[in-house]
Enzyme design. Structure first.
Site, PDB file in Angstrom:
ATOM      1  N   ASN A   1       1.502   5.827 -15.958  1.00 32.19           N
ATOM      2  CA  ASN A   1       2.275   5.490 -14.761  1.00 32.19           C
ATOM      3  C   ASN A   1       3.411   4.582 -15.224  1.00 32.19           C
ATOM      4  O   ASN A   1       3.179   3.434 -15.562  1.00 32.19           O
ATOM      5  CB  ASN A   1       1.378   4.763 -13.743  1.00 32.19           C
ATOM      6  CG  ASN A   1       2.171   4.208 -12.565  1.00 32.19           C
ATOM      7  OD1 ASN A   1       3.351   4.551 -12.374  1.00 32.19           O
ATOM      8  ND2 ASN A   1       1.544   3.360 -11.763  1.00 32.19           N
ATOM      9  N   TRP A   2       4.592   5.143 -15.244  1.00 33.40           N
ATOM     10  CA  TRP A   2       5.734   4.379 -15.769  1.00 33.40           C
ATOM     11  C   TRP A   2       6.242   3.322 -14.793  1.00 33.40           C
ATOM     12  O   TRP A   2       7.044   2.475 -15.171  1.00 33.40           O
ATOM     13  CB  TRP A   2       6.868   5.344 -16.128  1.00 33.40           C
ATOM     14  CG  TRP A   2       6.705   5.962 -17.478  1.00 33.40           C
ATOM     15  CD1 TRP A   2       5.622   5.838 -18.309  1.00 33.40           C
ATOM     16  CD2 TRP A   2       7.655   6.784 -18.164  1.00 33.40           C
ATOM     17  NE1 TRP A   2       5.851   6.536 -19.465  1.00 33.40           N
ATOM     18  CE2 TRP A   2       7.082   7.122 -19.412  1.00 33.40           C
ATOM     19  CE3 TRP A   2       8.925   7.281 -17.855  1.00 33.40           C
ATOM     20  CZ2 TRP A   2       7.752   7.923 -20.339  1.00 33.40           C
ATOM     21  CZ3 TRP A   2       9.583   8.071 -18.776  1.00 33.40           C
ATOM     22  CH2 TRP A   2       9.008   8.387 -20.000  1.00 33.40           C
ATOM     23  N   LYS A   3       5.832   3.419 -13.524  1.00 35.17           N
ATOM     24  CA  LYS A   3       6.339   2.480 -12.507  1.00 35.17           C
ATOM     25  C   LYS A   3       7.876   2.531 -12.499  1.00 35.17           C
ATOM     26  O   LYS A   3       8.441   3.596 -12.711  1.00 35.17           O
ATOM     27  CB  LYS A   3       5.787   1.084 -12.760  1.00 35.17           C
ATOM     28  CG  LYS A   3       4.262   1.106 -12.935  1.00 35.17           C
ATOM     29  CD  LYS A   3       3.622  -0.221 -12.942  1.00 35.17           C
ATOM     30  CE  LYS A   3       2.112  -0.031 -13.058  1.00 35.17           C
ATOM     31  NZ  LYS A   3       1.382  -1.267 -12.953  1.00 35.17           N
TER      32      LYS A   3
ATOM     33  N   HIS B   1      -1.096   3.720  -4.864  1.00 35.51           N
ATOM     34  CA  HIS B   1      -1.138   2.666  -5.887  1.00 35.51           C
ATOM     35  C   HIS B   1      -1.072   1.307  -5.180  1.00 35.51           C
ATOM     36  O   HIS B   1      -0.388   1.158  -4.175  1.00 35.51           O
ATOM     37  CB  HIS B   1       0.036   2.831  -6.861  1.00 35.51           C
ATOM     38  CG  HIS B   1      -0.109   1.980  -8.070  1.00 35.51           C
ATOM     39  ND1 HIS B   1       0.194   0.640  -8.055  1.00 35.51           N
ATOM     40  CD2 HIS B   1      -0.572   2.259  -9.318  1.00 35.51           C
ATOM     41  CE1 HIS B   1      -0.066   0.142  -9.252  1.00 35.51           C
ATOM     42  NE2 HIS B   1      -0.535   1.093 -10.033  1.00 35.51           N
TER      43      HIS B   1
ATOM     44  N   GLU C   1       0.511  -1.237  -5.820  1.00 36.45           N
ATOM     45  CA  GLU C   1       1.872  -1.779  -5.683  1.00 36.45           C
ATOM     46  C   GLU C   1       2.576  -1.182  -4.480  1.00 36.45           C
ATOM     47  O   GLU C   1       3.427  -1.826  -3.852  1.00 36.45           O
ATOM     48  CB  GLU C   1       2.662  -1.527  -6.982  1.00 36.45           C
ATOM     49  CG  GLU C   1       2.176  -2.444  -8.101  1.00 36.45           C
ATOM     50  CD  GLU C   1       2.402  -1.915  -9.506  1.00 36.45           C
ATOM     51  OE1 GLU C   1       3.211  -0.984  -9.680  1.00 36.45           O
ATOM     52  OE2 GLU C   1       1.760  -2.439 -10.428  1.00 36.45           O
TER      53      GLU C   1
ATOM     54  N   GLU D   1      -8.444   1.005  -9.870  1.00 40.37           N
ATOM     55  CA  GLU D   1      -7.562   0.008 -10.492  1.00 40.37           C
ATOM     56  C   GLU D   1      -7.743  -1.351  -9.822  1.00 40.37           C
ATOM     57  O   GLU D   1      -7.122  -1.625  -8.786  1.00 40.37           O
ATOM     58  CB  GLU D   1      -6.102   0.438 -10.332  1.00 40.37           C
ATOM     59  CG  GLU D   1      -5.772   1.758 -10.994  1.00 40.37           C
ATOM     60  CD  GLU D   1      -4.297   1.847 -11.367  1.00 40.37           C
ATOM     61  OE1 GLU D   1      -4.024   2.085 -12.527  1.00 40.37           O
ATOM     62  OE2 GLU D   1      -3.439   1.634 -10.498  1.00 40.37           O
TER      63      GLU D   1
ATOM     64  N   GLY E   1      -1.419  -5.164 -15.054  1.00 44.45           N
ATOM     65  CA  GLY E   1      -0.276  -5.871 -15.633  1.00 44.45           C
ATOM     66  C   GLY E   1      -0.569  -7.319 -16.012  1.00 44.45           C
ATOM     67  O   GLY E   1       0.335  -8.093 -16.267  1.00 44.45           O
TER      68      GLY E   1
ATOM     69  N   SER F   1      -4.526  -2.768 -17.325  1.00 47.93           N
ATOM     70  CA  SER F   1      -4.430  -3.294 -18.689  1.00 47.93           C
ATOM     71  C   SER F   1      -5.223  -2.471 -19.707  1.00 47.93           C
ATOM     72  O   SER F   1      -5.735  -3.015 -20.677  1.00 47.93           O
ATOM     73  CB  SER F   1      -4.853  -4.767 -18.736  1.00 47.93           C
ATOM     74  OG  SER F   1      -3.987  -5.547 -17.921  1.00 47.93           O
TER      75      SER F   1
ATOM     76  N   GLY G   1      -0.384   1.816 -17.344  1.00 45.65           N
ATOM     77  CA  GLY G   1       0.960   1.342 -17.041  1.00 45.65           C
ATOM     78  C   GLY G   1       1.705   0.993 -18.317  1.00 45.65           C
ATOM     79  O   GLY G   1       2.230   1.861 -19.023  1.00 45.65           O
ATOM     80  N   GLY G   2       1.728  -0.296 -18.646  1.00 47.33           N
ATOM     81  CA  GLY G   2       2.497  -0.806 -19.783  1.00 47.33           C
ATOM     82  C   GLY G   2       2.353  -0.012 -21.070  1.00 47.33           C
ATOM     83  O   GLY G   2       3.361   0.324 -21.715  1.00 47.33           O
TER      84      GLY G   2
END
Ligand code: 13P
Length: 258
Positions: A13-15, A99, A101, A170, A176, A216, A237-238
């Site tokens: 997930n590149w956000k 998500h 976010e 999640e 993150g 993470s 993500g990251g």
């Protein structure tokens, strides 16, 4: 993981990261280092404007491209929104829904449910997210909260369509933050999610649904998380922004876990 009954999926997930040009660069690098073994399905969910570049670059590969959100309406006066049939036409296979976010921006369980139904109708694979806050965990209401999110999100999804859904657990406190849930914590909730699906549908359905962990997850901790019986992959993500790290996570899915 349990490859006998369900798919292992490593999804990025590149956000709100990377431009279309950077997408092309990333995909070219990734293509050069993709492991040969087909241990898992691979998905990359990218910002909407990056979808064409991603689809073009990964056309001849086994990497499926996805969106990070969709609108539940088929068309109309929804400025700035993107409908599911547009994503399909652009070459998407997956779409992340609910998500945390986006929920923080006001997305409700009803919205999530409507988007899941619309995505399924269009032939997309929804990656439906759920997760608790640290406060909810410390209050001891994680199980109830997750069960509610799953039940609300799957409302009205018929048995023949539930097989197409991927669920991602999640925990919000792990996203993150570098603070990963322990494999035991993640396994416990993923197992509970499977139990909710079993009660809503059947043992057969529950056994077949892929449940991912996100928060993470990285090249260092993926192996242990993926070794858990009810964790069928990751939503990353990251670490999905760096080809070398993402590939290492894919390689972590190459283990004999049942
Ligand atoms: P991080 O891997 O950066 O913690 O993000 C997880 C996530 O939110 C994936 O959807």
């Amino acid at each position: 993981m349990n490859r006998k009954y369900r798919k292992t999926i490593i999804a990025g997930n590149w956000k709100m990261n990377k431009t279309p040009s950077e997408t092309k660069e990333f995909m070219t690098a990734l293509k050069g280092m993709l492991p040969r073994g087909r241990w898992c399905d691979i998905a990359l969910c990218v910002p909407a404007v990056c979808i064409p570049a991603a689809v073009r670059a990964m056309r001849e590969t086994r990497v499926g491209i996805g969106a990070e959100n969709c609108n539940a309406n088929p068309s109309g006066a929804y400025t700035g929104e993107i409908a599911t049939n547009m994503l399909v036409d652009a070459g998407c296979k997956y779409v992340i829904i609910g998500h945390s976010e986006r929920r923080a921006m006001g997305e409700t369980n009803e919205d999530v449910n409507a988007k899941v139904l619309a995505a399924l109708e269009a032939g997309l694979i929804p990656i439906m997210c759920c997760g608790e806050t640290l406060e909810q965990r410390e209050t001891g209401i994680t199980s109830e909260w997750i069960a509610m999110q799953i039940k609300a999100g799957l409302k009205g999804v018929p048995e023949e369509k539930i097989r197409k859904i991927v669920i991602a657990y999640e925990p919000i406190w792990a996203i993150g933050t570098g603070r990963t849930a322990t494999p035991e914590q993640a396994q416990e909730v993923c197992e509970e999610i499977r139990t909710v699906v079993r009660k809503l549908y059947s043992s057969k359905v529950a056994r077949a649904v892929s449940i991912l962990y996100g928060g993470s997850m990285n090249d260092k901790n993926a192996y242990e998380l993926l070794a858990q019986p009810d964790i069928d992959g990751g939503l990353i993500g990251g670490a999905s922004l760096v080809p070398e790290k993402f590939v290492k996570i894919i390689e972590s899915a190459n283990q004999n876990a049942e």
